[in-house]
Design a protein around this motif. Structure first.
Motif, PDB file in Angstrom:
ATOM      1  N   GLY A 315       0.809  -1.226   0.000  1.00 21.62           N
ATOM      2  CA  GLY A 315       0.000   0.000   0.000  1.00 21.62           C
ATOM      3  C   GLY A 315       0.831   1.259   0.000  1.00 21.62           C
ATOM      4  O   GLY A 315       0.353   2.340  -0.350  1.00 21.62           O
ATOM      5  N   GLU A 316       2.103   1.134   0.362  1.00 14.30           N
ATOM      6  CA  GLU A 316       3.014   2.284   0.358  1.00 14.30           C
ATOM      7  C   GLU A 316       4.438   1.760   0.379  1.00 14.30           C
ATOM      8  O   GLU A 316       4.778   0.927   1.222  1.00 14.30           O
ATOM      9  CB  GLU A 316       2.771   3.194   1.556  1.00 14.30           C
ATOM     10  N   LYS A 361       2.190   5.200  -3.411  1.00 12.88           N
ATOM     11  CA  LYS A 361       1.126   4.766  -2.503  1.00 12.88           C
ATOM     12  C   LYS A 361      -0.098   4.312  -3.303  1.00 12.88           C
ATOM     13  O   LYS A 361      -0.163   4.462  -4.534  1.00 12.88           O
ATOM     14  CB  LYS A 361       0.730   5.918  -1.571  1.00 12.88           C
ATOM     15  N   GLU A 362      -1.054   3.786  -2.588  1.00  9.93           N
ATOM     16  CA  GLU A 362      -2.316   3.402  -3.208  1.00  9.93           C
ATOM     17  C   GLU A 362      -3.009   4.617  -3.810  1.00  9.93           C
ATOM     18  O   GLU A 362      -2.727   5.768  -3.446  1.00  9.93           O
ATOM     19  CB  GLU A 362      -3.233   2.755  -2.160  1.00  9.93           C
ATOM     20  N   ASN A 363      -3.925   4.326  -4.732  1.00 12.53           N
ATOM     21  CA  ASN A 363      -4.751   5.358  -5.363  1.00 12.53           C
ATOM     22  C   ASN A 363      -3.937   6.357  -6.171  1.00 12.53           C
ATOM     23  O   ASN A 363      -4.345   7.504  -6.349  1.00 12.53           O
ATOM     24  CB  ASN A 363      -5.595   6.093  -4.313  1.00 12.53           C
ATOM     25  N   GLY A 364      -2.763   5.925  -6.663  1.00 12.90           N
ATOM     26  CA  GLY A 364      -1.968   6.771  -7.555  1.00 12.90           C
ATOM     27  C   GLY A 364      -1.314   7.956  -6.892  1.00 12.90           C
ATOM     28  O   GLY A 364      -0.978   8.937  -7.565  1.00 12.90           O
ATOM     29  N   VAL A 365      -1.082   7.893  -5.585  1.00 13.38           N
ATOM     30  CA  VAL A 365      -0.448   9.006  -4.874  1.00 13.38           C
ATOM     31  C   VAL A 365       1.067   8.804  -4.887  1.00 13.38           C
ATOM     32  O   VAL A 365       1.572   7.723  -4.553  1.00 13.38           O
ATOM     33  CB  VAL A 365      -0.966   9.092  -3.429  1.00 13.38           C
ATOM     34  N   TYR A 366       1.785   9.855  -5.265  1.00 10.40           N
ATOM     35  CA  TYR A 366       3.254   9.837  -5.288  1.00 10.40           C
ATOM     36  C   TYR A 366       3.773  10.964  -4.410  1.00 10.40           C
ATOM     37  O   TYR A 366       3.326  12.114  -4.512  1.00 10.40           O
ATOM     38  CB  TYR A 366       3.774  10.018  -6.714  1.00 10.40           C
ATOM     39  N   THR A 405       3.598  16.283  -2.661  1.00  9.65           N
ATOM     40  CA  THR A 405       2.770  15.152  -3.061  1.00  9.65           C
ATOM     41  C   THR A 405       2.216  15.384  -4.455  1.00  9.65           C
ATOM     42  O   THR A 405       1.726  16.485  -4.768  1.00  9.65           O
ATOM     43  CB  THR A 405       1.619  14.950  -2.065  1.00  9.65           C
ATOM     44  N   GLN A 407       0.884  12.862  -8.279  1.00 10.99           N
ATOM     45  CA  GLN A 407       0.184  11.676  -8.735  1.00 10.99           C
ATOM     46  C   GLN A 407       1.127  10.826  -9.582  1.00 10.99           C
ATOM     47  O   GLN A 407       2.114  11.335 -10.138  1.00 10.99           O
ATOM     48  CB  GLN A 407      -1.049  12.063  -9.559  1.00 10.99           C
ATOM     49  N   SER A 409       1.194   7.093 -12.358  1.00 10.19           N
ATOM     50  CA  SER A 409       0.520   5.989 -13.035  1.00 10.19           C
ATOM     51  C   SER A 409       1.572   5.053 -13.581  1.00 10.19           C
ATOM     52  O   SER A 409       2.688   5.469 -13.904  1.00 10.19           O
ATOM     53  CB  SER A 409      -0.379   6.499 -14.170  1.00 10.19           C
TER      54      SER A 409
END
Length: 488
Positions: A315-316, A361-366, A405, A407, A409
């Protein structure tokens, strides 16, 4: 055994004020004749090749070598293939004026083969090229003009696009080098291209609309060239004042990084900024030019795959640069560091670069976490360079490259197509802030909501080493490569 060289020294004090040194004030004492003294010795190679060195060190030191060649610098080399008596004169300049000193040199024996030297022949076409060899800027090739840091041998900061400087005068100039008399014919066609810091030396300088300055200027003729072959790290080509090659930065000496039959690549200082070196690439006039390297062909085996779970773990997952050789470099193909650093690890020199965290991280978070320090460069709006507190970015044009922070893909590999990792957001990057697809920032700020895509060159599931690469040219000529490992 060296032949005895007869030397008759005599003094010729001369006080001359040239237009090229008109900024020197005459309210100070001029240099003395003794200041202009010099010595010379035969080279180890031949009694007909003499190495000269001035006794003093002045801003401008002009030599008349007595063989038709005029050149500049404290150390120069003279070639004398024919027996005879030659009067060599050194003129030195400071703010008070100038003074000259001369010596006679007697060459006792003719050596007609002396001029048959590889560098001379490549530059001039050799003894059979009566009209010499004419060179022009390779305007159709990416990187024909560029600039980089003084501690590199590649234009890391900027490479001109094909024909980017049309209208500046840079592409209209012809540079003809002749072996006879070491003549340098400089045909500007009435217009020259200058670094912005050099405009005051050229009346009528104007903005050509393609950056920096252009100025009306015609060669006065009577110019020469000279090569010092034993310089480090490259041989040095010098042309006499007021001549220059390609783009004027205040200097007339050029390191010969490459000199081949159909290519000349020069490296030279920026007189207004000692931290910079400029580059120009030339080809013979009429030559079609060397095409840019073709993009590396896709592998014939299936491309390396990496899954989303590999990237984000449970998840991270935080990644950092591997602190080892070939983990951070640039070269002519993916995975190469031939341009920089060409072998050694730089982790010890740039610890603030190798502690950065790149967190997926999950949900496309960078998330990028600089760990409180960054490796500063001029394009960020920071002076001094090297490792600095991240807080120094506050209020600068590089502020968006600080921790933040964004995003991301991941596009999976398919057949021969590599997997691609894209980060999106103002200032989003992996490993190197200035690199983006097709170029590098020369000055911040980064473009708003920009996406930067990296090819996955390799992923080793056992060691969890992830190799990313990015092409910073339009045609696959220059690639940055980074090797990441999971952070502890």
């Amino acid at each position: 055994m060296k032949k005895y060289l007869k030397i008759a020294a005599f003094l010729l004090p001369i006080l001359i004020v040239w237009s090229c040194v008109e900024e020197f004030r005459l309210d100070a004492d001029p240099p003395t004749v003794q200041d202009a003294g010099f010595s010379f010795v035969p080279s180890a190679e031949s009694d007909n090749i003499l190495d000269f060195i001035g006794d003093g060190d002045f801003f401008l030191m002009v030599w008349d070598l007595g063989n038709g060649v005029r050149t500049e610098g404290r150390r120069v080399t003279g070639f004398y293939p024919l027996a005879g008596t030659y009067t060599v004169t050194l003129t030195v300049y400071d703010r008070g004026g100038s003074s000259s000193f001369s010596q006679e040199v007697i060459i006792e024996e003719t050596d007609p083969t002396l001029l048959d030297r590889p560098l001379f022949n490549l530059l001039t076409g050799g003894l059979d090229a009566i009209n010499g060899k004419t060179w022009v800027i390779d305007s159709a090739r990416a990187g024909h003009l560029g600039v980089g840091p003084a501690d590199s041998f590649f234009p890391d900061f900027y490479q001109a696009r094909p024909n980017e400087k049309v209208g500046s005068g840079m592409y209209n100039t012809r540079y003809t080098f002749k072996l006879t008399g070491f003549e340098f014919d400089w045909n500007t066609n009435g217009l020259v291209y200058l670094n912005g810091a050099q405009g005051s030396a050229f009346p009528g300088a104007f903005d050509p609309g393609v950056g920096d300055l252009s100025a009306p200027f015609n060669s006065p003729g009577g110019l020469n060239w000279n090569i010092l072959e034993n310089e480090s790290p490259f041989p040095v080509l010098t042309v006499t004042n007021p001549g220059f090659i390609g783009y004027f930065t205040g200097v007339r000496s050029y390191q010969l990084v490459v000199l081949e039959e159909n290519e000349m690549f020069l490296r030279f200082r920026d007189a207004a900024n000692e931290a910079l070196f400029w580059y120009v690439r030339l080809i013979p006039a009429g030559f079609a030019g060397t095409p840019d390297p073709e993009p590396e062909p896709e592998p014939e085996v299936p491309a390396v795959g990496i899954s989303l779970q590999d990237l984000i773990g449970n998840g991270e997952k935080a990644w950092k640069l591997r602190p080892a050789a070939q983990s951070f470099g640039v070269g002519p193909s993916p995975g190469s560091d031939a341009f920089f650093p060409n072998g050694p690890s730089i982790a010890g020199d740039r610890p603030c670069l190798f502690n950065d965290l790149f967190i997926f991280k999950e949900n496309g978070v960078y998330e990028y976490d600089a760990q409180g320090d960054i490796y500063a460069e001029d394009y960020m709006g920071l002076s001094g360079g090297g490792c600095q507190p991240e807080a120094n970015l506050t209020g600068t044009v590089g502020a968006a490259w600080a921790s933040g922070t964004h995003q991301f893909s991941l596009t999976p590999a398919s057949g021969n197509t590599r997997a691609k990792l894209t980060v999106t957001g103002t200032g989003a990057f992996i490993a190197l802030p200035k690199a983006y697809n097709g170029g590098e920032y020369t000055i911040g700020p980064p473009r708003a909501n920009e996406s930067v895509t990296y090819d996955v060159l390799d992923y080793n599931a056992d060691t969890q080493e992830l190799t990313l690469t990015i092409d910073i040219t339009p045609n696959g000529a220059v690639w940055w490569t980074f090797v990441l490992i999971p952070a502890d």
